[in-house]
Design a protein around this motif. Structure first.
Motif, PDB file in Angstrom:
ATOM      1  N   ASP A 177       4.504  14.699   3.941  1.00  0.00           N
ATOM      2  CA  ASP A 177       4.184  13.277   3.828  1.00  0.00           C
ATOM      3  C   ASP A 177       3.891  12.851   2.392  1.00  0.00           C
ATOM      4  OD1 ASP A 177       4.515  13.179   6.532  1.00  0.00           O
ATOM      5  OD2 ASP A 177       2.398  12.936   7.022  1.00  0.00           O
ATOM      6  N   ARG A 178       3.187  13.682   1.632  1.00  0.00           N
ATOM      7  CA  ARG A 178       2.889  13.320   0.248  1.00  0.00           C
ATOM      8  C   ARG A 178       4.163  13.279  -0.591  1.00  0.00           C
ATOM      9  NH1 ARG A 178      -2.599  17.076   0.003  1.00  0.00           N
ATOM     10  NH2 ARG A 178      -3.917  15.582   1.133  1.00  0.00           N
ATOM     11  N   GLN A 179       5.073  14.207  -0.319  1.00  0.00           N
ATOM     12  CA  GLN A 179       6.357  14.191  -1.022  1.00  0.00           C
ATOM     13  C   GLN A 179       7.115  12.904  -0.698  1.00  0.00           C
ATOM     14  OE1 GLN A 179       9.297  17.143   0.209  1.00  0.00           O
ATOM     15  NE2 GLN A 179       9.989  17.337  -1.902  1.00  0.00           N
ATOM     16  N   GLN A 180       7.130  12.533   0.572  1.00  0.00           N
ATOM     17  CA  GLN A 180       7.822  11.317   0.998  1.00  0.00           C
ATOM     18  C   GLN A 180       7.218  10.074   0.345  1.00  0.00           C
ATOM     19  OE1 GLN A 180       7.837  10.628   5.281  1.00  0.00           O
ATOM     20  NE2 GLN A 180       7.948   8.414   4.961  1.00  0.00           N
ATOM     21  N   GLY A 181       5.875   9.968   0.412  1.00  0.00           N
ATOM     22  CA  GLY A 181       5.216   8.791  -0.132  1.00  0.00           C
ATOM     23  C   GLY A 181       5.446   8.623  -1.620  1.00  0.00           C
ATOM     24  N   ASP A 183      -4.189   9.439   5.641  1.00  0.00           N
ATOM     25  CA  ASP A 183      -2.783   9.038   5.706  1.00  0.00           C
ATOM     26  C   ASP A 183      -2.088   9.689   4.512  1.00  0.00           C
ATOM     27  OD1 ASP A 183      -0.318   7.726   5.439  1.00  0.00           O
ATOM     28  OD2 ASP A 183      -1.093   5.860   6.281  1.00  0.00           O
ATOM     29  N   PHE A 184      -1.419  10.801   4.747  1.00  0.00           N
ATOM     30  CA  PHE A 184      -0.828  11.564   3.653  1.00  0.00           C
ATOM     31  C   PHE A 184       0.319  10.824   2.967  1.00  0.00           C
ATOM     32  CE2 PHE A 184      -2.178  15.279   6.485  1.00  0.00           C
ATOM     33  CZ  PHE A 184      -3.393  15.422   5.827  1.00  0.00           C
ATOM     34  N   VAL A 185       1.105  10.061   3.727  1.00  0.00           N
ATOM     35  CA  VAL A 185       2.175   9.269   3.112  1.00  0.00           C
ATOM     36  C   VAL A 185       1.565   8.268   2.141  1.00  0.00           C
ATOM     37  CG1 VAL A 185       4.039   7.619   3.518  1.00  0.00           C
ATOM     38  CG2 VAL A 185       3.740   9.546   5.077  1.00  0.00           C
ATOM     39  N   ALA A 239       7.961   9.914  -3.474  1.00  0.00           N
ATOM     40  CA  ALA A 239       9.379   9.637  -3.752  1.00  0.00           C
ATOM     41  C   ALA A 239       9.720   8.180  -3.473  1.00  0.00           C
ATOM     42  CB  ALA A 239      10.258  10.565  -2.920  1.00  0.00           C
ATOM     43  N   GLU A 240       9.201   7.648  -2.382  1.00  0.00           N
ATOM     44  CA  GLU A 240       9.479   6.255  -2.046  1.00  0.00           C
ATOM     45  C   GLU A 240       8.839   5.302  -3.053  1.00  0.00           C
ATOM     46  OE1 GLU A 240       8.062   5.914   1.954  1.00  0.00           O
ATOM     47  OE2 GLU A 240       9.872   6.807   2.832  1.00  0.00           O
ATOM     48  N   ALA A 241       7.653   5.666  -3.543  1.00  0.00           N
ATOM     49  CA  ALA A 241       6.939   4.797  -4.474  1.00  0.00           C
ATOM     50  C   ALA A 241       7.625   4.708  -5.836  1.00  0.00           C
ATOM     51  CB  ALA A 241       5.502   5.270  -4.644  1.00  0.00           C
ATOM     52  N   ILE A 242       8.247   5.801  -6.299  1.00  0.00           N
ATOM     53  CA  ILE A 242       8.872   5.769  -7.629  1.00  0.00           C
ATOM     54  C   ILE A 242      10.338   5.341  -7.573  1.00  0.00           C
ATOM     55  CG2 ILE A 242       7.297   7.567  -8.454  1.00  0.00           C
ATOM     56  CD1 ILE A 242       9.703   9.506  -8.434  1.00  0.00           C
ATOM     57  N   GLU A 243      10.853   5.131  -6.373  1.00  0.00           N
ATOM     58  CA  GLU A 243      12.243   4.695  -6.231  1.00  0.00           C
ATOM     59  C   GLU A 243      12.428   3.347  -6.925  1.00  0.00           C
ATOM     60  OE1 GLU A 243      15.554   4.024  -2.676  1.00  0.00           O
ATOM     61  OE2 GLU A 243      13.551   4.760  -2.213  1.00  0.00           O
ATOM     62  N   GLY A 244      13.469   3.237  -7.731  1.00  0.00           N
ATOM     63  CA  GLY A 244      13.716   2.004  -8.468  1.00  0.00           C
ATOM     64  C   GLY A 244      13.136   2.007  -9.866  1.00  0.00           C
ATOM     65  N   SER A 245      12.256   2.978 -10.156  1.00  0.00           N
ATOM     66  CA  SER A 245      11.720   3.122 -11.512  1.00  0.00           C
ATOM     67  C   SER A 245      12.589   4.114 -12.283  1.00  0.00           C
ATOM     68  CB  SER A 245      10.279   3.638 -11.458  1.00  0.00           C
ATOM     69  OG  SER A 245      10.246   5.015 -11.119  1.00  0.00           O
ATOM     70  N   ASP A 246      12.233   4.353 -13.559  1.00  0.00           N
ATOM     71  CA  ASP A 246      13.008   5.356 -14.303  1.00  0.00           C
ATOM     72  C   ASP A 246      12.298   6.708 -14.349  1.00  0.00           C
ATOM     73  OD1 ASP A 246      10.994   4.932 -16.144  1.00  0.00           O
ATOM     74  OD2 ASP A 246      12.325   4.490 -17.840  1.00  0.00           O
ATOM     75  N   LEU A 247      11.274   6.887 -13.502  1.00  0.00           N
ATOM     76  CA  LEU A 247      10.678   8.208 -13.334  1.00  0.00           C
ATOM     77  C   LEU A 247      11.643   9.071 -12.525  1.00  0.00           C
ATOM     78  CD1 LEU A 247       8.120   6.346 -13.925  1.00  0.00           C
ATOM     79  CD2 LEU A 247       6.834   8.082 -12.683  1.00  0.00           C
ATOM     80  N   GLU A 248      11.841  10.302 -12.962  1.00  0.00           N
ATOM     81  CA  GLU A 248      12.804  11.183 -12.307  1.00  0.00           C
ATOM     82  C   GLU A 248      12.164  12.536 -11.983  1.00  0.00           C
ATOM     83  OE1 GLU A 248      17.035  13.530 -13.260  1.00  0.00           O
ATOM     84  OE2 GLU A 248      16.083  12.254 -14.789  1.00  0.00           O
ATOM     85  N   ILE A 249      12.224  12.930 -10.705  1.00  0.00           N
ATOM     86  CA  ILE A 249      11.740  14.246 -10.300  1.00  0.00           C
ATOM     87  C   ILE A 249      12.827  15.267 -10.623  1.00  0.00           C
ATOM     88  CG2 ILE A 249      10.962  15.687  -8.380  1.00  0.00           C
ATOM     89  CD1 ILE A 249       9.969  13.144  -7.014  1.00  0.00           C
ATOM     90  N   ILE A 250      12.541  16.162 -11.555  1.00  0.00           N
ATOM     91  CA  ILE A 250      13.561  17.121 -11.994  1.00  0.00           C
ATOM     92  C   ILE A 250      13.395  18.488 -11.339  1.00  0.00           C
ATOM     93  CG2 ILE A 250      13.989  15.960 -14.181  1.00  0.00           C
ATOM     94  CD1 ILE A 250      12.205  18.098 -15.530  1.00  0.00           C
ATOM     95  N   GLU A 278      -1.282   8.546   0.596  1.00  0.00           N
ATOM     96  CA  GLU A 278      -1.789   9.252  -0.583  1.00  0.00           C
ATOM     97  C   GLU A 278      -0.676   9.492  -1.600  1.00  0.00           C
ATOM     98  OE1 GLU A 278      -5.327  11.805   1.654  1.00  0.00           O
ATOM     99  OE2 GLU A 278      -3.395  12.752   1.196  1.00  0.00           O
ATOM    100  N   GLY A 279       0.477   9.949  -1.115  1.00  0.00           N
ATOM    101  CA  GLY A 279       1.607  10.149  -2.016  1.00  0.00           C
ATOM    102  C   GLY A 279       2.076   8.847  -2.633  1.00  0.00           C
ATOM    103  N   ALA A 280       2.080   7.784  -1.818  1.00  0.00           N
ATOM    104  CA  ALA A 280       2.519   6.483  -2.307  1.00  0.00           C
ATOM    105  C   ALA A 280       1.579   5.942  -3.386  1.00  0.00           C
ATOM    106  CB  ALA A 280       2.603   5.495  -1.145  1.00  0.00           C
ATOM    107  N   ARG A 281       0.275   6.094  -3.183  1.00  0.00           N
ATOM    108  CA  ARG A 281      -0.680   5.612  -4.182  1.00  0.00           C
ATOM    109  C   ARG A 281      -0.530   6.378  -5.496  1.00  0.00           C
ATOM    110  NH1 ARG A 281      -6.483   5.388  -1.259  1.00  0.00           N
ATOM    111  NH2 ARG A 281      -7.100   4.309  -3.179  1.00  0.00           N
ATOM    112  N   SER A 282      -0.250   7.674  -5.383  1.00  0.00           N
ATOM    113  CA  SER A 282      -0.008   8.480  -6.585  1.00  0.00           C
ATOM    114  C   SER A 282       1.224   7.983  -7.329  1.00  0.00           C
ATOM    115  CB  SER A 282       0.166   9.952  -6.205  1.00  0.00           C
ATOM    116  OG  SER A 282      -0.951  10.451  -5.513  1.00  0.00           O
ATOM    117  N   GLY A 283       2.304   7.740  -6.582  1.00  0.00           N
ATOM    118  CA  GLY A 283       3.544   7.272  -7.195  1.00  0.00           C
ATOM    119  C   GLY A 283       3.426   5.866  -7.755  1.00  0.00           C
ATOM    120  N   GLU A 284       2.711   4.993  -7.050  1.00  0.00           N
ATOM    121  CA  GLU A 284       2.534   3.620  -7.529  1.00  0.00           C
ATOM    122  C   GLU A 284       1.797   3.599  -8.860  1.00  0.00           C
ATOM    123  OE1 GLU A 284       0.541   1.924  -4.215  1.00  0.00           O
ATOM    124  OE2 GLU A 284       2.367   1.791  -2.981  1.00  0.00           O
ATOM    125  N   TRP A 285       0.754   4.441  -8.981  1.00  0.00           N
ATOM    126  CA  TRP A 285       0.022   4.496 -10.237  1.00  0.00           C
ATOM    127  C   TRP A 285       0.911   5.030 -11.357  1.00  0.00           C
ATOM    128  CZ3 TRP A 285      -1.658   8.025 -13.912  1.00  0.00           C
ATOM    129  CH2 TRP A 285      -2.655   7.575 -14.780  1.00  0.00           C
TER     130      TRP A 285
END
Length: 333
Positions: A189-193, A152-154, A195-206, A156-163
């Motif tokens: 899917d990894r990009q989506q997961g 599940d690639f989404v 991005a959704e996981a870090i939404e609301g945090s102060d991490l910023e993809i530049i 995988e991206g979400a778990r990366s962002g959550e950590w």
């Protein structure tokens, strides 16, 4: 165009024919005559045409080995294998050749998500079942394939962002993203997961660019990131090979990977796990490449007319530095 997407599936939902060794992510790929069982000498071999994405990474090499080790004559198969060299036109040509040969089953790991309708229609018209491995497709063809087996690639991206959020939220981290091949399912899917996981945090993809899942691509893109930005805190790489390329670029710039710039990757191949154990990576979400044994059972079930789950999600682990050190001695890919 309707895209085939699926909710996360638990292992308990898998059919009996697909409950094999995928949960044992560090297990050795089966050798001929292994877990897939041996075909009787009097039985007719099942002919399979398999089109692989390429050999762009350590993950892909392990995936290819697993498939070739499982789909042997001793196990009841006649395998025709092709390497698409990361070009969709090569895969379409190979699939059409398999159709012309009249193979029993076609399996492939698609380079990109779209552009498959015509060849899938041709396979359907020839009454040749199709199995997708590792990556999904976006298609309007009804009943275009029997099943899709892979991670599940989404997720995988979400778990990366959550950590990343757990570790670094509140520190104003600037993040650069090394994307996989443009248009491919894992890259999307990894990009989506993430991005959704870090939404609301102060991490910023530049910044976010494709490194095409290769070590050289990751290095070149990271060099560009370092030239363009002097405030990078974290790299999110869609696979280990691009992350390893980023390590080279960071070190060449006189910085310390894992300390000056944190690195999160996806895959869990041996080189990536070693980088994590050495402190050059900070976290890895696994993507299991050992799909061969399950693919063999799926093909046998399909040819026998037995039911197969439409979506089979492999079990993936995640590793920090200590977990990587523990896993490395028995790591087989």
């Amino acid at each position: 165009m309707a895209r085939h997407t699926f909710a996360r599936t638990t292992l308990a939902a898998l059919s009996a024919v697909t409950l094999l060794a995928l949960g044992a992510c560090s297990s050795e790929p089966p050798s001929s005559g292994g877990d897939t069982g041996s075909g009787d000498s009097g039985d007719e071999l099942i002919s399979v045409g398999f089109s692989q994405v390429g050999a762009e990474s350590g993950w892909r090499s392990a995936n290819t080995m697993s498939i070739k080790d499982a789909l042997t004559e001793e196990n009841g198969f006649e395998l025709s294998f092709s390497d698409a060299q990361q070009k969709q036109e090569n895969q379409i040509s190979a699939i059409r050749n398999y159709i012309a040969q009249g193979v029993d089953v076609i399996a492939f790991s698609p380079v990109v998500e779209t552009g498959w309708d015509a060849v899938l229609e041709e396979a359907k018209a020839a009454d040749i079942p199709v199995v997708l491995t590792d990556r999904a497709v976006e298609t309007t063809v009804e009943d275009a394939y029997v099943t899709f087996i892979g991670s599940d690639f989404v997720e995988e991206g979400a778990r990366s962002g959550e950590w990343a959020v757990e570790q670094y939220d509140g520190e104003g981290y600037k993040v650069v993203e090394l994307q996989g091949t443009t248009g491919s399912a894992p890259a999307i899917d990894r990009q989506q997961g993430f991005a959704e996981a870090i939404e609301g945090s102060d991490l910023e993809i530049i910044d976010s660019q494709t490194g095409d899942f290769t070590r050289d691509g990751g290095k070149k893109v990271m060099e560009g990131f370092l030239t363009a930005h002097d405030d990078i805190d974290l790299v999110f790489a869609h696979n280990d090979d691009m992350g390893l390329g980023a390590v080279e670029a960071i070190e060449a710039a006189g910085l310390t990977p894992g300390e000056d710039i944190k690195i999160i990757t996806i895959d869990g191949v041996k080189d990536g796990m070693q980088a994590l154990a050495d402190g050059k990576f900070n976290y890895i979400v696994e993507c299991n490449p050992l799909l061969g044994p399950d693919l063999a059972e799926i093909i046998k079930a399909t040819v026998a007319g037995e039911p197969v789950e439409e979506r089979i999600v492999t079990h993936d682990e995640a590793f920090d530095q200590e977990a990587a050190k523990e896993a490395l001695p028995d790591r087989q890919y």
